[in-house]
Motif scaffolding. Structure first.
Motif, PDB file in Angstrom:
ATOM      1  N   ALA A  60       0.693  -0.906   0.229  1.00 17.40           N
ATOM      2  CA  ALA A  60       0.055  -0.065  -0.121  1.00 17.40           C
ATOM      3  C   ALA A  60       0.699   0.914  -0.177  1.00 17.40           C
ATOM      4  CB  ALA A  60      -1.001   0.010   1.493  1.00 17.40           C
ATOM      5  N   ALA A  61       1.979   1.113   0.611  1.00 12.26           N
ATOM      6  CA  ALA A  61       3.210   2.707   1.150  1.00 12.26           C
ATOM      7  C   ALA A  61       3.057   2.919  -0.704  1.00 12.26           C
ATOM      8  CB  ALA A  61       3.664   2.536   2.018  1.00 12.26           C
ATOM      9  N   GLU A  62       3.964   1.548  -1.498  1.00 16.03           N
ATOM     10  CA  GLU A  62       4.664   2.196  -2.657  1.00 16.03           C
ATOM     11  C   GLU A  62       3.463   2.421  -3.780  1.00 16.03           C
ATOM     12  OE1 GLU A  62       7.914  -1.446  -3.881  1.00 16.03           O
ATOM     13  OE2 GLU A  62       5.277  -2.208  -3.682  1.00 16.03           O
ATOM     14  N   GLU A  63       1.976   2.196  -3.368  1.00 16.83           N
ATOM     15  CA  GLU A  63       1.005   2.709  -3.815  1.00 16.83           C
ATOM     16  C   GLU A  63       0.704   4.140  -4.384  1.00 16.83           C
ATOM     17  OE1 GLU A  63      -2.020  -0.412  -4.100  1.00 16.83           O
ATOM     18  OE2 GLU A  63      -0.776  -2.338  -5.258  1.00 16.83           O
TER      19      GLU A  63
ATOM     20  N   ASP B 139       4.139   4.008 -18.801  1.00 19.46           N
ATOM     21  CA  ASP B 139       3.995   2.195 -18.951  1.00 19.46           C
ATOM     22  C   ASP B 139       4.765   1.465 -17.141  1.00 19.46           C
ATOM     23  OD1 ASP B 139       2.583   3.168 -20.708  1.00 19.46           O
ATOM     24  OD2 ASP B 139       4.165   2.705 -22.167  1.00 19.46           O
ATOM     25  N   LEU B 140       5.737   2.035 -17.201  1.00 26.48           N
ATOM     26  CA  LEU B 140       6.770   1.755 -15.931  1.00 26.48           C
ATOM     27  C   LEU B 140       5.861   1.138 -14.717  1.00 26.48           C
ATOM     28  CD1 LEU B 140       9.682   0.073 -15.109  1.00 26.48           C
ATOM     29  CD2 LEU B 140      10.115   2.824 -14.784  1.00 26.48           C
TER      30      LEU B 140
ATOM     31  N   ILE C 251       6.465 -12.252  -6.769  1.00 24.43           N
ATOM     32  CA  ILE C 251       7.166 -11.433  -6.325  1.00 24.43           C
ATOM     33  C   ILE C 251       9.282 -10.884  -6.331  1.00 24.43           C
ATOM     34  CG2 ILE C 251       7.689 -10.765  -3.440  1.00 24.43           C
ATOM     35  CD1 ILE C 251       5.048 -11.198  -2.573  1.00 24.43           C
ATOM     36  N   SER C 252       9.255 -11.723  -6.131  1.00 18.91           N
ATOM     37  CA  SER C 252      11.096 -11.855  -6.304  1.00 18.91           C
ATOM     38  C   SER C 252      11.139 -11.320  -7.481  1.00 18.91           C
ATOM     39  CB  SER C 252      11.129 -13.365  -6.565  1.00 18.91           C
ATOM     40  OG  SER C 252      11.273 -13.800  -4.965  1.00 18.91           O
TER      41      SER C 252
ATOM     42  N   GLU D 142      12.828  -3.766  -9.660  1.00 21.12           N
ATOM     43  CA  GLU D 142      12.438  -2.332  -8.944  1.00 21.12           C
ATOM     44  C   GLU D 142      14.132  -2.000  -8.492  1.00 21.12           C
ATOM     45  OE1 GLU D 142      10.261  -1.861  -5.968  1.00 21.12           O
ATOM     46  OE2 GLU D 142       8.306  -1.317  -6.743  1.00 21.12           O
ATOM     47  N   GLU D 143      15.373  -2.700  -7.940  1.00 24.60           N
ATOM     48  CA  GLU D 143      16.025  -2.278  -7.660  1.00 24.60           C
ATOM     49  C   GLU D 143      17.685  -2.219  -8.302  1.00 24.60           C
ATOM     50  OE1 GLU D 143      16.968  -6.460  -4.731  1.00 24.60           O
ATOM     51  OE2 GLU D 143      16.385  -5.063  -3.380  1.00 24.60           O
TER      52      GLU D 143
END
Length: 70
Positions: free
Chosen positions: A2-5, A20-21, A60-61, A67-68
């Motif tokens: 939720a925090a990311e979104e 798009d990203l 998720i991985s 993202e990293e």
């Protein structure tokens, strides 16, 4: 998630200017949430739930690795 979104993705979209990203990241979250809801509801056989857990772990991985690296 939720925090990311709520915080990270809107700021990233504004900063990067690449909708798009950011949409891809939102879609990955929606898919993860869908799988978690199915698991919480106990949907499917034991084998199907095991498959869902493996799929969720892989997604998720991959999401974290993307993202990293971006």
């Amino acid at each position: 998630m939720a925090a990311e979104e709520e915080i990270l993705y809107p700021a990233a979209q504004e900063e990067l200017g690449d909708p798009d990203l950011v949409e891809q990241a939102y879609e990955e979250h929606r898919e993860a949430q869908r799988l978690m809801e199915k698991l919480r509801a106990g949907e499917g056989s034991e084998e199907e739930r095991d498959d869902m857990v493996r799929q969720l772990e892989a997604e998720i991985s991959q999401h974290v690795a993307e993202e990293e690296s971006e």
